[in-house]
Scaffold this active site. Structure first.
Site, PDB file in Angstrom:
ATOM      1  N   LYS A 143       0.814  -1.228   0.000  1.00 26.78           N
ATOM      2  CA  LYS A 143       0.000   0.000   0.000  1.00 26.78           C
ATOM      3  C   LYS A 143       0.843   1.272   0.000  1.00 26.78           C
ATOM      4  CE  LYS A 143      -4.335  -1.853   1.523  1.00 26.78           C
ATOM      5  NZ  LYS A 143      -5.068  -2.336   2.665  1.00 26.78           N
ATOM      6  N   LYS A 227      -6.341 -10.883  -4.933  1.00 22.07           N
ATOM      7  CA  LYS A 227      -7.565 -11.166  -4.155  1.00 22.07           C
ATOM      8  C   LYS A 227      -8.655 -10.169  -4.546  1.00 22.07           C
ATOM      9  CE  LYS A 227      -6.696  -8.276  -0.096  1.00 22.07           C
ATOM     10  NZ  LYS A 227      -6.626  -8.099   1.325  1.00 22.07           N
ATOM     11  N   LYS A 230     -11.707  -4.159  -2.289  1.00 20.12           N
ATOM     12  CA  LYS A 230     -12.394  -2.901  -2.557  1.00 20.12           C
ATOM     13  C   LYS A 230     -11.394  -1.835  -2.989  1.00 20.12           C
ATOM     14  CE  LYS A 230     -16.608  -1.087  -1.516  1.00 20.12           C
ATOM     15  NZ  LYS A 230     -17.904  -1.699  -1.420  1.00 20.12           N
TER      16      LYS A 230
HETATM   17  P1  TYM Z   1     -10.981  -6.247   5.697  1.00 24.31           P
HETATM   18  O1  TYM Z   1     -11.967  -5.201   6.066  1.00 24.31           O
HETATM   19  O2  TYM Z   1     -10.081  -6.009   4.538  1.00 24.31           O
HETATM   20  O3  TYM Z   1     -11.706  -7.609   5.449  1.00 24.31           O
HETATM   21  C1  TYM Z   1     -12.659  -8.126   6.362  1.00 24.31           C
HETATM   22  C2  TYM Z   1     -12.585  -9.631   6.364  1.00 24.31           C
HETATM   23  O4  TYM Z   1     -12.784 -10.129   5.029  1.00 24.31           O
HETATM   24  C3  TYM Z   1     -11.713 -11.010   4.677  1.00 24.31           C
HETATM   25  N1  TYM Z   1     -11.431 -10.828   3.239  1.00 24.31           N
HETATM   26  C4  TYM Z   1     -11.323 -11.843   2.362  1.00 24.31           C
HETATM   27  N2  TYM Z   1     -11.436 -13.175   2.519  1.00 24.31           N
HETATM   28  C5  TYM Z   1     -11.305 -13.946   1.413  1.00 24.31           C
HETATM   29  N3  TYM Z   1     -11.050 -13.443   0.161  1.00 24.31           N
HETATM   30  C6  TYM Z   1     -10.931 -12.111  -0.039  1.00 24.31           C
HETATM   31  N4  TYM Z   1     -10.716 -11.646  -1.252  1.00 24.31           N
HETATM   32  C7  TYM Z   1     -11.057 -11.239   1.097  1.00 24.31           C
HETATM   33  N5  TYM Z   1     -11.023  -9.887   1.255  1.00 24.31           N
HETATM   34  C8  TYM Z   1     -11.249  -9.654   2.574  1.00 24.31           C
HETATM   35  C9  TYM Z   1     -10.534 -10.572   5.549  1.00 24.31           C
HETATM   36  O5  TYM Z   1      -9.607 -11.604   5.753  1.00 24.31           O
HETATM   37  C10 TYM Z   1     -11.227 -10.165   6.838  1.00 24.31           C
HETATM   38  O6  TYM Z   1     -11.429 -11.295   7.667  1.00 24.31           O
HETATM   39  N6  TYM Z   1      -7.390  -5.599   9.049  1.00 24.31           N
HETATM   40  C11 TYM Z   1      -8.697  -6.157   8.850  1.00 24.31           C
HETATM   41  C12 TYM Z   1      -9.780  -5.573   9.738  1.00 24.31           C
HETATM   42  C13 TYM Z   1      -9.520  -5.666  11.211  1.00 24.31           C
HETATM   43  C14 TYM Z   1      -9.563  -6.844  12.017  1.00 24.31           C
HETATM   44  C15 TYM Z   1      -9.327  -6.399  13.340  1.00 24.31           C
HETATM   45  C16 TYM Z   1      -9.761  -8.190  11.731  1.00 24.31           C
HETATM   46  C17 TYM Z   1      -9.268  -4.616  12.042  1.00 24.31           C
HETATM   47  N7  TYM Z   1      -9.155  -5.066  13.291  1.00 24.31           N
HETATM   48  C18 TYM Z   1      -9.271  -7.313  14.410  1.00 24.31           C
HETATM   49  C19 TYM Z   1      -9.714  -9.098  12.810  1.00 24.31           C
HETATM   50  C20 TYM Z   1      -9.480  -8.647  14.108  1.00 24.31           C
HETATM   51  C21 TYM Z   1      -9.112  -5.857   7.414  1.00 24.31           C
HETATM   52  O7  TYM Z   1      -8.652  -4.924   6.799  1.00 24.31           O
HETATM   53  O8  TYM Z   1     -10.114  -6.634   6.965  1.00 24.31           O
END
Ligand code: TYM
Length: 358
Positions: A143, A227, A230
């Site tokens: 990023k 992957k 968004k």
């Molecule tokens: P985020 O918001 O990008 O994604 C949320 C959840 O969706 C899953 N995910 C995917 N799984 C499979 N294939 C994909 N293409 C895909 N895109 C997204 C992610 O693995 C996630 O489970 N850093 C985290 C948010 C966060 C968080 C936390 C998660 C903040 N604090 C504490 C767990 C615990 C994130 O950006 O997820």
């Protein structure tokens, strides 16, 4: 509950196993996950996180605490957003989660910024972490390329500290996430371990990552090497859970494929077509071996996929529209923010005492 039997992979870095086996403190099982308020979630979020969460929610025993946070502070780590957009994204994400089956009576669904304790713990964890380690994380490396050298927001670097604080504020033991979060989860385990060791305490559990074996990574429709996401790839690379039937058909028919004749499942040589079959398998819950695709052209595959996705998403779209019209989402966020604060207040008091703030 035997999670492995249900198709989940439980992981925890082996470097912590000694500390865990010698630990005398019992930490009650608490499930915690977070999702960024990017507006409407896509099928990657759905299959990697939301659907597994609802399955867990409906299977784990009723006494187990389950917490799901809409992480609006993380959403500004790449820079500020227009305030109305952030507010509306948070609202839409919360409504989407409920429409997908998250039950606010069973899951404490709350907005991260309603719990200021998390940011305080994030600051404390920052004292235990080096910038060089944070700068080596793959998501940061990827990023930061969007910015000129010297213009990288601090929040992008410290993002994983805030993520660790999310989990540790509530002393969560188990973190269900998609595969893309593994590096952050490793760092989180390291921080919990470092805190306990530094302050000679067992206040934090070392959280385990829980990832459903199937569909842990949903790929982009336009570039299956990447992957579904968004933040990159454009609108046609992803299907969002409130997309109309027409939009689903358009995105599926325009998805990357090839002209190599009838459909075969061959990830090495036909990744794009295999990606669509994987998605079909995720949507229909049929293992690849049971899908009768040998007579399908790639267009048949795309049309069958579009049909299956539309069928799956139709009730979700309807529930989402209902929620948007009611005032239910605001009420849930308000009440649950207070409930989450109560837990955080109690835990932070203990943590502040350990650190020497109190
Ligand atoms: P985020 O918001 O990008 O994604 C949320 C959840 O969706 C899953 N995910 C995917 N799984 C499979 N294939 C994909 N293409 C895909 N895109 C997204 C992610 O693995 C996630 O489970 N850093 C985290 C948010 C966060 C968080 C936390 C998660 C903040 N604090 C504490 C767990 C615990 C994130 O950006 O997820």
């Amino acid at each position: 509950m035997n999670l492995i039997k249900y198709g989940y992979r439980i992981s925890q870095s082996s470097q912590f196993s000694r500390s865990i086996s010698s630990s005398t403190t019992h930490h009650p099982t608490i499930y915690f996950t977070g999702i960024q308020p990017t507006g409407i979630p896509h099928l990657g979020n759905f299959f990697g996180s939301i659907e597994p969460w609802t399955e867990l929610q409906n299977t784990v025993d009723k006494e187990t605490q389950m917490m799901l946070s809409v992480v609006d502070q993380h959403a500004i780590s790449l820079g500020p957003l227009p305030a109305d957009q952030l507010r509306s994204n948070t609202h839409q994400m919360t409504a989407s989660l409920i429409a997908c089956g998250v039950d606010p009576k069973r899951t404490l669904l709350f907005r991260q910024s309603d719990v200021p304790h998390i940011a305080q713990l994030s600051w404390i964890l920052g004292s235990l972490q080096t910038t060089s380690k944070l700068a080596r994380l793959p998501q940061y490396k990827e990023k930061q390329q969007r910015f000129k050298k010297g213009d990288i927001p601090v929040g992008l670097l410290t993002y994983p500290l805030l993520q660790a604080a999310d989990v540790l504020t509530f002393k969560a033991t188990t973190v269900p996430v998609g595969e893309d979060q593994s590096q952050h989860l490793n760092l989180l385990g390291g921080l919990a371990y470092a805190f306990n060791k530094t302050y000679n305490t067992e206040i934090f559990p070392i959280p385990k990552q829980l990832t459903r074996e199937s569909h842990a990574r949903i790929r982009s429709l336009r570039d299956p090497e990447k992957k579904m996401s968004k933040s990159s790839g454009g609108e046609r690379s992803r299907i969002e859970i409130t997309d109309s039937r027409e939009s689903i058909i358009e995105k599926c028919t325009k998805a990357q494929s090839d002209n190599a004749g009838k459909v075969t499942y061959d990830k090495e040589n036909r990744l794009a077509v295999s990606n669509l079959l994987d998605l079909y398998s995720a949507v229909t819950k049929m293992p690849i071996s049971e899908i009768q695709f040998s007579e399908w052209t790639t267009l048949d595959l795309k049309m069958n996929l579009a049909e299956a996705i539309d069928k799956k998403l139709k009730p979700i779209r309807e529930k989402f529209d209902e929620l948007q019209k009611s005032g239910e989402v605001d009420k849930i966020l308000l009440e649950n923010g207070e409930a989450a604060c109560e837990i955080a207040e109690k835990n932070l008091k203990e943590i502040r005492r350990v650190v020497g703030f109190l």
